[in-house]
Design a protein around this motif. Structure first.
Motif, PDB file in Angstrom:
ATOM      1  N   UNK A  60       0.818  -1.214   0.000  1.00 58.25           N
ATOM      2  CA  UNK A  60       0.000   0.000   0.000  1.00 58.25           C
ATOM      3  C   UNK A  60       0.854   1.267   0.000  1.00 58.25           C
ATOM      4  N   UNK A  61       2.042   1.163   0.584  1.00 56.07           N
ATOM      5  CA  UNK A  61       2.888   2.375   0.671  1.00 56.07           C
ATOM      6  C   UNK A  61       3.318   2.882  -0.703  1.00 56.07           C
ATOM      7  N   UNK A  86      -1.613   3.255   4.947  1.00 60.99           N
ATOM      8  CA  UNK A  86      -0.733   2.847   3.852  1.00 60.99           C
ATOM      9  C   UNK A  86       0.702   2.624   4.330  1.00 60.99           C
ATOM     10  N   UNK A  87       0.965   2.898   5.607  1.00 61.58           N
ATOM     11  CA  UNK A  87       2.302   2.681   6.171  1.00 61.58           C
ATOM     12  C   UNK A  87       2.361   1.446   7.070  1.00 61.58           C
ATOM     13  N   UNK A  88       1.269   0.682   7.121  1.00 62.60           N
ATOM     14  CA  UNK A  88       1.182  -0.438   8.069  1.00 62.60           C
ATOM     15  C   UNK A  88       1.696  -1.762   7.509  1.00 62.60           C
ATOM     16  N   UNK A  89       2.296  -1.733   6.347  1.00 66.38           N
ATOM     17  CA  UNK A  89       2.816  -2.957   5.757  1.00 66.38           C
ATOM     18  C   UNK A  89       1.774  -3.787   5.053  1.00 66.38           C
ATOM     19  N   UNK A 102      -6.354  -2.635   1.576  1.00 65.87           N
ATOM     20  CA  UNK A 102      -6.827  -1.352   2.102  1.00 65.87           C
ATOM     21  C   UNK A 102      -8.271  -1.135   1.657  1.00 65.87           C
ATOM     22  N   UNK A 103      -9.151  -0.922   2.613  1.00 64.45           N
ATOM     23  CA  UNK A 103     -10.557  -0.653   2.317  1.00 64.45           C
ATOM     24  C   UNK A 103     -10.835   0.845   2.419  1.00 64.45           C
TER      25      UNK A 103
END
Length: 732
Positions: free
Chosen positions: A11-12, A143-146, A152-153
Motif C-alpha cells: 500500500x505504501x 498505507x504505512x502499516x505494511x 486497504x478498504x
C-alpha cells in the motif's frame, strides 16, 4: 505446465507516488487545482483553517486544507474506475474536457495522490451533473502499516442530493501538542507557517499566465483564517497573476510556428512608435520545432542612470520606489516562464532558475549578453501531443529531449535578436560600457599627451604666462611622451602575443583531433613490430624481416606527419612579436588549410584556394596570417553547423592589383545580417545564440592592421565575404 505469478504492490506505493514524486506542498496544491480546471470549473477556492473533528476514535484539532471547485464533479463510477486507479490512462485518451473543451492538464494519473503531503486524512465530497453526491475517506496512515494495496478498504457513501455539481477536497493535518517550558504551558504546533503560506500564495500567482488571451473564466480564491497564534496573518484574496512589468527598455514578442517560420515584433521604449517586424526562418536550422510557440520577452537595463530615470518617471504615485527597490522589483519578477494553456510549468520563471544558461553566456561576453535578472517574460507551448514537450512525473520541469533542446535554442535565437539591437543602441547612445572599435588606437590614445598638452597651453595662455615658459612646458611633455612610447611598443607586442595564443588555443583542438589518427596507427605498428621481432628472433625468417622494415617505415611516416602538424603551429608559439619578413601568401593559406583539413572533410565542406601566381609575397608576420585565417575558418565552421545546407564551401582568392595584394575570403553559409555589418568588428559583439566572446573578428582586424592592411566586409548574395588588402611595401 507453467504457473503464473502476479505483482502485488504494498500500500505504501501510493504514498511513494504522491509524497516522493511530487516533493513539496505547493506542487501538490497546484496538481489539485489542475484537476479542477480539467473538470470545467470556473472558480476554485483554497482555504486553510483550524477545525475540530471526530477522528481516530476521539475529537481533536486539525489544520485543514480545503480545495473546492464548481466543476462537473465525479460520479461513483468515475471515482471507482478513474480516481482510484493509479496512473490511469483516462485523461490521455480523453485529451479535452467535457463541456468547455479545455486541453486537459494532468495526464500522468498520479497527481491527486500528492494530497498525502499536506495531511494524514483525506475526505472527498463530490457531486456529479446528475445530483449524485459521493463521499470517500482515505486514512493515509493505513498505507504505512505494511499492508498490501488490495487489503486497504476505502469507505464511501453515495446519495442523491440537491447540491450543485463540484468537488470539495478536505485534507486534515494533525496538530501536535508540546510543553513550552519558558511559559510553563502546553501549546499547539502545526506543520505550516507564515513563510510557507506566502510561498504558496506566490506560487499560485505565478501559476497563471500573465495575459489570458483565451478569455475563458478560471478564478482562484485563496484564504486562511484563525491562524494568527501561529504567526500566520488572515488572508482572503482572488489570485491575480504577477504583473508583467511595464518598465522594460526592450521587448520582443510574437509567434514561431511548427513549420519553423517566425513573426516577431521588436520594441525599444526609448523611441516612440518603435515596432520593428522581424521574420525568422528556422526550417533549415532545427529538425523538430516543438509545436507552435508564443513568446513575450521584456529586457531591462540595470545601469544606475536608467534605474534613476524609472524612479523619476513615477509621477503622481503616492508610494514611490527608490533605486534599490526598483532593482529588487525587477529581480523578483525576472525569469522566463513556460506556460501550457493557462498554467505555468514549474520551475520555469523562478528568478533563481537559469534554465536558458543566460548567466554563463554573460560571463563569456558581458558587453553583449544579458543575464537572467534582466529579462522577464513567458513562453506559451502546445499540448504534449503536438509539441512533444513532456512534463516530468515529479512536476519539476520538462523532460530533456530533442524538442526541449530545440525550444531552448529557438528562445536563445529570439533573445539574440534583442541583444544585437540593444548592443547597437547602447553603443550609439554611449550607455553602459563604452567599447572601442580599435583596441590598438585606444591603447595609443592612453599614451598620447596631445589633449593634455593643448589644455595646459590654453590654461597658461589665459594666465598670461610668458610664451617662452609655455614652449618649455610643451617641450617637456613631448619628451615624456617619447619616453612612454617604448612602453607602448611593449604593450602592443604583448597584445599581439596574446592574440596569437588565442588563435593557438582554438587550433589545438583541431590539431589534437588530426594527430589522433597518426598516433593510433603508430601504436598499432609498434605492437605488430614487437610481435614480428619476437618471431624473427626465433625463426630468422626473411619475410618477417621485410614486415619489420615495413612497420618501421610506416611508423616513421606517421611520425613525420605529426612533426609537420606541430611545425604548422610554430608561428603562433611566440613569446614576443616577431620581426617582419617576406611571407608567401599562397603557401600560408595552404598551411592553414592543412590544419583544418580533417574537420573540413568530416563536415563535408569544400575548400578551394584560387591563386594564379603562387609567388606573391607580402612583407609581414606569419603568425598574423594564421590568426586571420584561423578565426575566419572557425567562424565558418560554427555557422555551417547551424544550417542544414548540403553544399558547403569556403573559397580563398589571392591576387595582386597594381600595388596591392588582396585576399578574398568567402563562404556560402548564412552570412551577416544587414543591420549587423557595422558592428561585427566591435569587441564583444556576437550573434552566437549561446553567447560567443565577440573578440574573434576584432583580433582579425588587429592582425590585419599590424601588417599595414585593411579588412572590409562586402555584402554578398550568399554567405560571408571579407576583402583583405595589403600594400606592396617594396613598390611604395
Amino acid at each position: 505446465m507453467k504457473k503464473e505469478l502476479k505483482i502485488r504492490p504494498e500500500a505504501r506505493l501510493i504514498k511513494t507516488i504522491g509524497e516522493d514524486l511530487i516533493k513539496n506542498p505547493y506542487a501538490a496544491v497546484v496538481e489539485l487545482i489542475k484537476n479542477s480546471y480539467d473538470a470545467d470549473s470556473e472558480i476554485v477556492t483554497i482555504s486553510i483553517e483550524l477545525t475540530n473533528e471526530y477522528m481516530y476514535d476521539k475529537k481533536q484539532k486539525f489544520l485543514k486544507f480545503t480545495i473546492e471547485d464548481d466543476g462537473e464533479g465525479m460520479s461513483l463510477e468515475t471515482i471507482k474506475n478513474t480516481w482510484m486507479v493509479p496512473a490511469t490512462s483516462y485523461k490521455v485518451n480523453k485529451q479535452y474536457s467535457s463541456k468547455k473543451k479545455r486541453v486537459v492538464q494532468g495526464k500522468k494519473g498520479i497527481g491527486r495522490y500528492a494530497s498525502a503531503i499536506l495531511g494524514d486524512f483525506l475526505r472527498i465530497t463530490t457531486t456529479d451533473l446528475n445530483g449524485m453526491t459521493s463521499i470517500i475517506e482515505i486514512d493515509w496512515k493505513q498505507f504505512d502499516d505494511g499492508k498490501f494495496l488490495d487489503e486497504i478498504n476505502i469507505p464511501y457513501e453515495c446519495n442523491r442530493t440537491n447540491l450543485k455539481s463540484g468537488t470539495k477536497i478536505e485534507i486534515y493535518s494533525s496538530i501536535e501538542v508540546y510543553y513550552d517550558e519558558s511559559n510553563q504551558q502546553y501549546k499547539d504546533s502545526v506543520n505550516w507557517n507564515e513563510n510557507q503560506n506566502n510561498l504558496l500564495f506566490k506560487e499560485l500567482r505565478k501559476l497563471l499566465v500573465p495575459t489570458n488571451k483565451s478569455n475563458e473564466t478560471f478564478e482562484i480564491i485563496f484564504s486562511n483564517k484563525g491562524l494568527d497564534k501561529f504567526g500566520i496573518k488572515d488572508k482572503n484574496e482572488k489570485i491575480e497573476p504577477f504583473p508583467v512589468l511595464d518598465s522594460y527598455e526592450y521587448r520582443i514578442k510574437g509567434k514561431i510556428s511548427s513549420n519553423g517560420k517566425g513573426l516577431l515584433f521588436y520594441e525599444n521604449k526609448n523611441f516612440e512608435n518603435s515596432n520593428e517586424k522581424i521574420e525568422l526562418d528556422l526550417r533549415n536550422t532545427y529538425g523538430n520545432i516543438c509545436g507552435n510557440i508564443e513568446v513575450d520577452l521584456r529586457v531591462f537595463d540595470l545601469d544606475s542612470d536608467v534605474i534613476q530615470n524609472l524612479v523619476n518617471e513615477q509621477k503622481g504615485k503616492e508610494e514611490k520606489l527608490g533605486k534599490s527597490e526598483f532593482k529588487a522589483l525587477i529581480k523578483e519578477f525576472s525569469g522566463v516562464g513556460i506556460y501550457r494553456n493557462l498554467f505555468r510549468i514549474r520551475p520555469y520563471g523562478d528568478h533563481d532558475f537559469d534554465w536558458l544558461g543566460l548567466n554563463a553566456r554573460r560571463v563569456n561576453n558581458p558587453t553583449m549578453s544579458i543575464s537572467t535578472n534582466q529579462v522577464a517574460g513567458f513562453v506559451s507551448i502546445e499540448s504534449e501531443n503536438k509539441s512533444n514537450l513532456i512534463e516530468k512525473s515529479d512536476r519539476e520541469g520538462l523532460k530533456e529531449n530533442e524538442n526541449y533542446d530545440n525550444l531552448k535554442k529557438i528562445l536563445l535565437d529570439v533573445l539574440s535578436e534583442v541583444e544585437s539591437r540593444r548592443y547597437e543602441f547602447r553603443k550609439n547612445t554611449k550607455r553602459g560600457r563604452v567599447v572601442a572599435n580599435n583596441i590598438k588606437d585606444t591603447v595609443r590614445d592612453v599614451f598620447s599627451f596631445d589633449d593634455v598638452n593643448n589644455k595646459i597651453s590654453v590654461i597658461l595662455h589665459k594666465a598670461n604666462i610668458d610664451a617662452h615658459i609655455i614652449e618649455k612646458v610643451q617641450f617637456e611633455l613631448k619628451q615624456e611622451e617619447i619616453k612612454k612610447n617604448n612602453s607602448l611598443k611593449n604593450i602592443e607586442e604583448v597584445l599581439a602575443m596574446y592574440e596569437a595564443h588565442a588563435a593557438l588555443g582554438k587550433l589545438v583542438l583541431y590539431v589534437l583531433h588530426e594527430g589522433r589518427k597518426p598516433m593510433q596507427i603508430i601504436g598499432l605498428k609498434l605492437n605488430n613490430l614487437k610481435k614480428s621481432l619476437q618471431r624473427f628472433i626465433k625463426t630468422k625468417d626473411e619475410n618477417i624481416e621485410q614486415d619489420i622494415k615495413k612497420y618501421n617505415e610506416d611508423s616513421l611516416s606517421q611520425l613525420e606527419k605529426l612533426s609537420n602538424l606541430f611545425k604548422r603551429l610554430d608561428p603562433l608559439m611566440i613569446t614576443r612579436l616577431s620581426k617582419r619578413k617576406e611571407v608567401n601568401l599562397y603557401q600560408n593559406a595552404l598551411n592553414n588549410y592543412e590544419l583544418f583539413k580533417e574537420i573540413l572533410k568530416r563536415e563535408n565542406i569544400d575548400f578551394e584556394i584560387q591563386c594564379e601566381n603562387k609567388e606573391l609575397f607580402i612583407y609581414g608576420r606569419d603568425e598574423d596570417l594564421y590568426i586571420i585565417y584561423s578565426n575566419l575558418i572557425e567562424n565558418s565552421l560554427y555557422w555551417f553547423q547551424t544550417t542544414k545546407q548540403i553544399q558547403k564551401k569556403i573559397t580563398i582568392s589571392i591576387y595582386r592589383d597594381n600595388n596591392y595584394f588582396y585576399i578574398d575570403y568567402k563562404d556560402n553559409g548564412i552570412g551577416v545580417k544587414k543591420e549587423h555589418v557595422n558592428l561585427i568588428f566591435d569587441p564583444g559583439f556576437s550573434t552566437k545564440p549561446e553567447g560567443g566572446t565577440g573578440i574573434g573578428l576584432t583580433i582579425v582586424g588587429q592582425a590585419v592592421s599590424r601588417n599595414d592592411g585593411e579588412i572590409k566586409y562586402i555584402r554578398a548574395d550568399e554567405g560571408v565575404y571579407f576583402k583583405i588588402c595589403f600594400k606592396d611595401a617594396q613598390n611604395e
